[in-house]
Structure formats: structure tokens, C-alpha cells
Design a protein around this motif. Structure first.
Motif, PDB file in Angstrom:
ATOM      1  N   TYR A 335       0.849  -1.190   0.000  1.00  0.00           N
ATOM      2  CA  TYR A 335       0.000   0.000   0.000  1.00  0.00           C
ATOM      3  C   TYR A 335       0.886   1.241   0.000  1.00  0.00           C
ATOM      4  O   TYR A 335       2.097   1.172   0.243  1.00  0.00           O
ATOM      5  N   THR A 341       3.178  -4.099   3.268  1.00  0.00           N
ATOM      6  CA  THR A 341       1.747  -4.458   3.242  1.00  0.00           C
ATOM      7  C   THR A 341       1.350  -5.066   1.895  1.00  0.00           C
ATOM      8  O   THR A 341       0.293  -4.742   1.343  1.00  0.00           O
ATOM      9  N   ASP A 344      -2.774  -8.800   2.183  1.00  0.00           N
ATOM     10  CA  ASP A 344      -3.742  -8.320   3.169  1.00  0.00           C
ATOM     11  C   ASP A 344      -4.956  -9.246   3.189  1.00  0.00           C
ATOM     12  O   ASP A 344      -5.660  -9.393   2.184  1.00  0.00           O
ATOM     13  N   ASN A 392      -5.198   1.671   1.720  1.00  0.00           N
ATOM     14  CA  ASN A 392      -5.669   0.443   2.343  1.00  0.00           C
ATOM     15  C   ASN A 392      -6.907  -0.036   1.611  1.00  0.00           C
ATOM     16  O   ASN A 392      -7.490   0.704   0.801  1.00  0.00           O
ATOM     17  N   TYR A 406      -3.565   7.619   3.621  1.00  0.00           N
ATOM     18  CA  TYR A 406      -3.398   7.177   5.006  1.00  0.00           C
ATOM     19  C   TYR A 406      -3.067   8.350   5.932  1.00  0.00           C
ATOM     20  O   TYR A 406      -3.208   8.241   7.155  1.00  0.00           O
ATOM     21  N   MET A 440      -4.028   0.355   9.095  1.00  0.00           N
ATOM     22  CA  MET A 440      -4.860  -0.854   9.016  1.00  0.00           C
ATOM     23  C   MET A 440      -6.323  -0.443   8.943  1.00  0.00           C
ATOM     24  O   MET A 440      -6.797   0.413   9.687  1.00  0.00           O
TER      25      MET A 440
END
Length: 468
Positions: A335, A341, A344, A392, A406, A440
Motif C-alpha cells: 500500500y 503491506t 492483506d 488500504n 493514510y 490498518m
């Protein structure tokens, strides 16, 4: 079942100028949705009066009849000239009657061809004019559109007798007219979905599913007290296994080089006080913040690998190890915030999912539906959105949603991919990153809430889904 609803079509006549038609939607007091269409009067150029159209059609028909008679006369002349040419076929001079007649025949043939082309153009214009006539509303309207789960849906109607609630449009009345029709309640269809191999399957409708419409303000339940909690993952099990319940909360702090601790809290009150009742030491270290808990097991990515693990909480054993074919890992397709990440996990009403990317997908997000027992891939979809371009993702009712930032406090959920219909949609749903470092974002289908980890803070969002 599709809820019975009232569709109100309001046509406002007498609009000034040549303003375009407008469309609006508003809720009624009883919770129904009212759709209103406002259009200029039928005098506008794009929607001629029936009398004007019929007059134009009749004029064209008269012109066509006259040209048809002229065409027939040309045909008679051509036949006479051809007969005379055959009788004088013995003449050799270029200026002989036979040569002159042949020249006349060619000229008349060309004229006949031009007339035929003109008649065809008149015919097409006739059809076009008839199509422009404003129709009246039939007594038993039929709607052939069939809705699809999660995206724009128009309920289909099935009538066995005339709808006495429907009304006809009156051209004699120049004022406000309101047309109403009651939509019949019918069972919703089973939906088709297609995977990358081109095979179709059917997905039954899930109660309470719909398209995400709204996300509320975040509510903060806990704040990490050291650097290990800068980012991480906190989870609830939507289908828990005894002795755990839906109130049980788990947490993993994701900052470090050897993450193995899984913290368990019996309920939200204990979680907010920050005192776990149990700590599990995992046999294999965790990579980043993509873990979920589902049906009594922790699903996570093994550090520095594309290996997926299923850890059973009750026995403390790793039951399944499975490599995710061709998946990028360790910062190849993360991400936008980084943090390794690349892989996921997600859980929704339809089960267990994993999102990632591959070289074959050129960095676009790939979605795979997993068997929660074996971690075998059941179906795969490849989207058109780059994984590195989103902060995300999460799944709701088989629909992937992406978050655009984010760190921006006023972020938006900007894209959706529906695996039920193989279709995508651009969105603009406000999403607040209150602490400006969201590492997250996951959905809990049992509570229909979004959980997030935002710069040491563990937060939760209320949501609203559209009705199917």
C-alpha cells in the motif's frame, strides 16, 4: 426480496427557454425514495408535438409518391429506348441513332439510380420523425431492467393484470402532471459472477448486504503506549469458536523485526483498560498489518515470504501453510504507506479473502476468495487499480473498497470493485483519518463496523449500506 416502493415520476410542463431535463432524488417521510424528472414542454425541438410530426410525415409521403410516379415514367422511357436501340443495332457511325439512344439510356439509368437513393433517404427521415413523437404512458408499463447486487439496480416488474395505479400522460393538459406506479415485490434473482478463467457461478443473496454509502466519525477505544504500537492490527471474530465470543478482541503490535505476540482481551471494557487476559506466542513471525481472525483461527502472512498461515487459537498450532502463487512480498507491491503491506487478509459476509498483486497483474490489485480450512484459492479477480496508489482496502459483501490516503485527515473511499458483477465504480465517500497515519482498515461483518489503527490509536467507524 425487493422492498415494495413507490416510484413517482413528476413531469413539469411550461419550463421557460430551452433548459435541459433535470433529475432529483429525495426521501419521503415513510422512508421511500422519490425520483423527480423535470422537463421542458413537448414544444421543444427535441420532442416535437404529435401534430407537427404527423404533418411532416404526410408531406414526406406526398413527395415520395410524386417521385415514385416519376421513377415509373423513367422506367417506361428506358424500355422504349432500349427497344428502339435494338432495332437500329446495324448502324456503325458514332453519331448514328443507335449511339444516341445508348447515350440516352445511360443518362436515364443514372437518373434512376439517383432517384432510388433519394427515396431511401426520405424513408429514413420518415422513420426518424416517427421516433421523435412523444409517446403516451401505457396502462401496463414494462420494465426490463434487472438489478445487480451492490451497484445501480432497477427492480424488474412482473404483471399478470393491468396496473390500475398507473396513469396516462395527457397532452391536452399543459399544467403539472404526476404519474405514479407501484413496483411489485418479487424474489431477487440469483446473481452471476465470473472468474478469470471465464467460468460462471451463482452467489445467493446475503441478508443485510448492500453498497457502502456512508462512514461515520471515528471513535477511539485505545491508544498504544510505546513505539511498538505506532501501527498494528486489532481484530474481532465475526464467527467465534467457544470459549471466545464476538466480544473478544485480539491485537498485534506490528513495529519490530520479530513480531510473534498476539494479545487477547475478553471484552471491550478490558481492551479499553489495556490489560490483556492472555498473550499467545506464535511459532512463526508476522509480516505487517494484514492479519484477520475468523472462525477461531488467526490468518496471517509469514515474515519475509508469500506464505499464508492458519493458526488455530484454541490449540496453539499452525494447521495450514500455503504459498500464495506469484504474489509480491516484502515491499514489492505494498500500500502507499509502505510497511511491507503486500498481502492483506479480509473477512466479510461471504467469507475469507486475500488481496495482493503479481508481476502478471503489473501491480494492479488482485482479489482471491479463500477456503478458510485449507487456504486453497476458490476464485480470483484482477482489478484495474494500482495497489501502490491506495492506502488500504477492505471487503464488504464481496465488494472491494479502497482508501485514497493514510495521512490526509479528510481522506475518501474512492473506488469499489464488485466481485459479484465483475464491475468497478468510482466513489467519493468521506473517511476521516483523525490521527493522520492509518496503517490498518478492516471490516467486521458481524457488527457492520470498520476497525482501523491510526497512529497509535485504535478506532472504530459506523457505516451505512444501501438496501438491495
Amino acid at each position: 426480496m425487493i422492498s415494495s416502493s413507490l416510484l413517482t415520476l413528476a413531469f413539469l410542463l411550461g419550463a421557460s427557454g430551452q433548459s435541459p431535463p433535470t433529475f432529483s432524488r429525495s426521501p419521503s417521510r415513510d422512508g421511500r425514495c422519490i425520483y423527480s424528472f423535470t422537463v421542458p414542454s413537448p414544444d421543444q425541438a427535441s420532442c416535437s408535438e404529435p401534430g407537427e410530426v404527423l404533418a411532416a410525415v404526410r408531406e414526406l409521403q406526398r413527395e415520395r409518391a410524386a417521385q415514385q410516379r416519376e421513377l415509373e415514367s423513367l422506367g417506361d422511357r428506358l424500355r422504349l429506348l432500349e427497344t428502339k436501340s435494338q432495332r437500329e443495332a446495324g448502324a456503325q457511325s458514332p453519331l448514328s441513332p443507335s449511339a444516341k439512344h445508348r447515350e440516352e439510356v445511360r443518362r436515364l439509368q443514372l437518373e434512376k439510380l439517383q432517384l432510388l437513393r433519394w427515396l431511401e433517404s426520405v424513408k429514413q427521415e420518415n422513420i426518424h420523425l416517427r421516433a421523435k413523437q412523444c409517446p403516451t404512458v401505457p396502462d401496463t408499463p414494462q420494465d426490463s431492467h434487472q438489478g445487480k447486487q451492490g451497484f445501480s439496480s432497477t427492480p424488474s416488474r412482473q404483471k399478470t393484470q393491468p396496473d390500475r395505479g398507473a396513469s396516462n400522460w395527457s397532452f391536452e393538459n399543459p399544467g403539472y402532471q404526476e404519474l405514479k406506479s407501484e413496483i411489485t415485490e418479487i424474489p431477487a434473482p440469483r446473481l452471476k459472477q465470473r472468474n478469470d478463467s471465464g467460468l460462471s457461478t451463482t452467489t445467493p443473496q446475503i441478508s443485510g448486504c448492500g453498497m457502502l454509502e456512508w462512514v461515520g466519525d471515528p471513535a477511539t477505544f485505545q491508544k498504544a503506549d510505546n513505539i511498538a504500537g505506532k501501527y498494528g492490527v486489532w481484530m474481532k471474530d465475526p464467527e467465534p469458536v467457544t470459549p471466545h465470543t464476538r466480544e473478544t478482541i485480539w491485537r498485534i503490535n506490528a513495529v519490530g523485526t520479530d513480531i510473534r505476540e498476539l494479545y487477547e482481551y475478553s471484552d471491550l471494557d478490558q481492551f479499553m483498560r489495556g490489560y490483556p487476559n492472555k498473550v499467545y506466542l506464535l511459532q512463526e513471525p508476522v509480516e505487517s498489518t494484514g492479519s484477520v481472525i475468523y472462525r477461531g483461527s488467526l490468518y496471517y502472512q509469514k515474515r519475509r515470504s508469500r506464505t499464508l498461515l492458519r493458526y488455530e487459537i484454541k490449540t496453539g498450532a499452525i494447521l495450514v501453510r500455503k504459498d500464495l502463487p506469484s504474489a509480491g512480498f516484502r515491499g514489492v507491491y505494498p500500500y502507499s504507506w509502505g510497511g511491507y503491506t503486500d498481502i492483506d487478509f479480509a473477512v466479510d459476509e461471504l467469507g475469507l479473502w486475500v488481496t495482493y498483486s503479481t508481476n502478471q497483474a503489473h501491480g494492479a490489485i488482485v482479489i482471491s476468495k479463500l477456503d478458510p480450512n485449507s487456504l486453497e484459492i476458490q476464485q480470483t479477480w484482477t482489478t484495474t487499480i494500482r495497489r501502490r496508489s491506495v492506502a488500504n482496502t477492505f471487503m464488504i459483501c464481496g465488494i472491494l473498497y479502497t482508501l485514497n490516503s493514510y495521512s490526509n485527515r479528510n481522506a475518501i473511499i474512492n473506488f469499489a470493485y464488485n466481485t459479484n458483477t465483475n464491475s468497478s465504480k468510482v466513489l467519493n465517500i468521506p473517511f476521516e483519518n483523525r490521527y493522520q497515519y492509518n496503517s490498518m482498515t478492516d471490516y467486521n461483518p458481524a457488527e457492520k463496523k470498520i476497525l482501523a489503527w491510526d497512529n497509535y490509536n485504535l478506532v472504530m467507524y459506523d457505516i451505512r449500506l444501501s438496501k438491495i
